[in-house]
Motif scaffolding. Structure first.
Motif, PDB file in Angstrom:
ATOM      1  N   LEU A   1      11.239   6.810   2.625  1.00 48.40           N
ATOM      2  CA  LEU A   1      12.683   7.039   2.700  1.00 48.40           C
ATOM      3  C   LEU A   1      13.255   6.632   4.054  1.00 48.40           C
ATOM      4  N   GLU A   2      12.398   6.505   5.045  1.00 44.64           N
ATOM      5  CA  GLU A   2      12.826   5.963   6.339  1.00 44.64           C
ATOM      6  C   GLU A   2      12.898   4.446   6.293  1.00 44.64           C
ATOM      7  N   ILE A   3      11.882   3.840   5.727  1.00 41.96           N
ATOM      8  CA  ILE A   3      11.769   2.385   5.747  1.00 41.96           C
ATOM      9  C   ILE A   3      12.715   1.712   4.756  1.00 41.96           C
ATOM     10  N   LEU A   4      12.840   2.277   3.562  1.00 42.48           N
ATOM     11  CA  LEU A   4      13.568   1.614   2.485  1.00 42.48           C
ATOM     12  C   LEU A   4      15.013   1.270   2.833  1.00 42.48           C
ATOM     13  N   PRO A   5      15.818   2.197   3.371  1.00 45.71           N
ATOM     14  CA  PRO A   5      17.204   1.820   3.721  1.00 45.71           C
ATOM     15  C   PRO A   5      17.263   0.679   4.734  1.00 45.71           C
ATOM     16  N   HIS A   6      16.285   0.645   5.650  1.00 49.48           N
ATOM     17  CA  HIS A   6      16.227  -0.432   6.637  1.00 49.48           C
ATOM     18  C   HIS A   6      16.003  -1.777   5.944  1.00 49.48           C
ATOM     19  N   LEU A   7      15.085  -1.826   4.981  1.00 52.10           N
ATOM     20  CA  LEU A   7      14.798  -3.070   4.277  1.00 52.10           C
ATOM     21  C   LEU A   7      16.008  -3.550   3.476  1.00 52.10           C
TER      22      LEU A   7
ATOM     23  N   LYS B   1      -6.322   6.163   5.485  1.00 50.25           N
ATOM     24  CA  LYS B   1      -5.605   5.958   6.725  1.00 50.25           C
ATOM     25  C   LYS B   1      -4.524   4.912   6.545  1.00 50.25           C
ATOM     26  N   TRP B   2      -3.350   5.169   7.113  1.00 54.91           N
ATOM     27  CA  TRP B   2      -2.175   4.300   6.997  1.00 54.91           C
ATOM     28  C   TRP B   2      -1.714   4.170   5.548  1.00 54.91           C
ATOM     29  N   ASP B   3      -2.083   5.100   4.707  1.00 52.30           N
ATOM     30  CA  ASP B   3      -1.707   5.030   3.284  1.00 52.30           C
ATOM     31  C   ASP B   3      -2.144   3.710   2.654  1.00 52.30           C
ATOM     32  N   ARG B   4      -3.365   3.320   2.912  1.00 47.56           N
ATOM     33  CA  ARG B   4      -3.862   2.053   2.391  1.00 47.56           C
ATOM     34  C   ARG B   4      -4.322   2.210   0.943  1.00 47.56           C
ATOM     35  N   TYR B   5      -3.430   1.937   0.027  1.00 47.03           N
ATOM     36  CA  TYR B   5      -3.752   1.889  -1.394  1.00 47.03           C
ATOM     37  C   TYR B   5      -3.301   0.524  -1.888  1.00 47.03           C
ATOM     38  N   PHE B   6      -4.252  -0.385  -2.053  1.00 45.44           N
ATOM     39  CA  PHE B   6      -3.922  -1.785  -2.269  1.00 45.44           C
ATOM     40  C   PHE B   6      -3.508  -2.060  -3.714  1.00 45.44           C
TER      41      PHE B   6
ATOM     42  N   GLY C   1       4.073   8.506   2.606  1.00 48.20           N
ATOM     43  CA  GLY C   1       4.117   9.621   3.536  1.00 48.20           C
ATOM     44  C   GLY C   1       4.334  10.940   2.809  1.00 48.20           C
ATOM     45  N   PHE C   2       4.303  12.024   3.539  1.00 49.03           N
ATOM     46  CA  PHE C   2       4.472  13.358   2.962  1.00 49.03           C
ATOM     47  C   PHE C   2       5.860  13.491   2.338  1.00 49.03           C
TER      48      PHE C   2
ATOM     49  N   MET D   1       0.835  -1.187   0.000  1.00 50.01           N
ATOM     50  CA  MET D   1       0.000   0.000   0.000  1.00 50.01           C
ATOM     51  C   MET D   1       0.875   1.244   0.000  1.00 50.01           C
ATOM     52  N   ALA D   2       0.357   2.339  -0.533  1.00 49.61           N
ATOM     53  CA  ALA D   2       1.162   3.546  -0.662  1.00 49.61           C
ATOM     54  C   ALA D   2       0.286   4.745  -0.958  1.00 49.61           C
ATOM     55  N   GLN D   3       0.749   5.914  -0.553  1.00 48.32           N
ATOM     56  CA  GLN D   3      -0.023   7.126  -0.760  1.00 48.32           C
ATOM     57  C   GLN D   3       0.225   7.696  -2.138  1.00 48.32           C
ATOM     58  N   ARG D   4      -0.802   8.279  -2.726  1.00 44.82           N
ATOM     59  CA  ARG D   4      -0.704   8.807  -4.065  1.00 44.82           C
ATOM     60  C   ARG D   4      -1.317  10.192  -4.141  1.00 44.82           C
ATOM     61  N   LYS D   5      -0.772  11.070  -4.969  1.00 41.18           N
ATOM     62  CA  LYS D   5      -1.410  12.333  -5.300  1.00 41.18           C
ATOM     63  C   LYS D   5      -2.336  12.060  -6.476  1.00 41.18           C
ATOM     64  N   SER D   6      -3.502  11.529  -6.186  1.00 38.53           N
ATOM     65  CA  SER D   6      -4.366  11.031  -7.240  1.00 38.53           C
ATOM     66  C   SER D   6      -5.699  11.749  -7.306  1.00 38.53           C
ATOM     67  N   GLY D   7      -5.927  12.690  -6.385  1.00 36.26           N
ATOM     68  CA  GLY D   7      -7.218  13.337  -6.328  1.00 36.26           C
ATOM     69  C   GLY D   7      -8.195  12.589  -5.444  1.00 36.26           C
ATOM     70  N   TYR D   8      -7.823  11.421  -4.937  1.00 32.71           N
ATOM     71  CA  TYR D   8      -8.677  10.654  -4.054  1.00 32.71           C
ATOM     72  C   TYR D   8      -8.487  11.116  -2.610  1.00 32.71           C
ATOM     73  N   LYS D   9      -9.506  10.862  -1.794  1.00 34.35           N
ATOM     74  CA  LYS D   9      -9.406  11.165  -0.380  1.00 34.35           C
ATOM     75  C   LYS D   9      -8.279  10.343   0.240  1.00 34.35           C
ATOM     76  N   PRO D  10      -7.410  10.960   1.054  1.00 28.42           N
ATOM     77  CA  PRO D  10      -6.313  10.211   1.673  1.00 28.42           C
ATOM     78  C   PRO D  10      -6.837   9.035   2.493  1.00 28.42           C
TER      79      PRO D  10
END
Length: 225
Positions: A114-120, A12-17, A107-108, A1-10
């Motif tokens: 960018l926080e999670i990716l280096p950890h993975l 919660k938890w960036d749930r874009y399946f 995220g914004f 899941m991930a957040q998008r600038k798509s015109g859709y309502k945000p």
């Protein structure tokens, strides 16, 4: 899941399946070779997990900071854990080949990703790999060169030539305008040259879902014809 600038309502938890065509396109293009386990640390309801299993990948381990189990999507267990703070949920397989396939919450200004990716990327060293879904252009910022130009594990871009429709949002007739790509870090390919670019269509993805991993012509480092 991930957040998008798509015109859709945000959400919660960036749930874009993620639709199953996205991971199918990835596996139609990039051959991870022998894999002991697959990992999805931002699983949501398990859409990517279900697609992986449909193509013959396994075992698949899933986790999420706020799991939303849905048996109609995937019947496996989704462990509650934060991708940023926890180790791989496959510690008994430590030292073996574990591949993470995920669509991170952005995220914004991509700060969460960018926080999670280096950890993975770091936690799959020295034998694992990470494939993460991002918009085209994410890898072009100079401030992110530590993830790309200066990162020896970065080895491939799998560019999707079709637009993704997130499965849990209302679909607009005009369709989405954003283009996406899978970015791949693979420690077994570290130091072997410049990243390869492969392009995959929706037809490629459908074919992969139908045939699975057996007999697939994927080869790391080779451009698509």
């Amino acid at each position: 899941m991930a957040q998008r600038k798509s015109g859709y309502k945000p959400m919660k938890w960036d749930r874009y399946f993620t639709p199953e065509a996205a991971p199918a396109a990835l596996l139609s293009a990039y051959d991870f070779g022998h894999v002991d386990a697959w990992n999805e640390p931002c699983a949501g309801s398990g859409h990517i997990c279900a697609a992986l299993e449909k193509m013959g990948c396994g075992p698949v381990f899933a986790s999420d900071i706020a799991p939303l189990p849905d048996a109609s999507v995937w019947t496996g267990d989704i462990i509650k854990s934060c991708a940023l703070k926890t180790a791989l949920p496959v510690l008994p397989l430590e030292g073996k080949r574990v591949v993470t396939v995920t669509n991170l919450p952005y995220g914004f200004q991509f700060r969460t990703a960018l926080e999670i990716l280096p950890h993975l990327i770091a936690q799959c060293y020295p034998t694992g790999a990470v494939a993460a879904l991002f918009p085209i252009g994410f890898d072009t910022r100079e401030s992110r060169r530590h993830l790309f130009r200066d990162n020896e594990a970065f080895c491939a871009r799998v560019v999707l030539t079709f637009r993704l429709r997130w499965t849990n949002v209302e679909q607009k007739p005009a369709g989405p305008s954003s283009a996406h790509q899978w970015l791949v870090w693979d420690w077994l390919q570290a130091g072997k040259g410049l990243p390869c670019d492969v392009y995959r269509s929706e037809e490629d993805a459908v074919a992969m879902l139908e045939r699975g991993l057996i007999g697939s012509p994927r080869t790391p480092g080779r451009r698509a014809a």
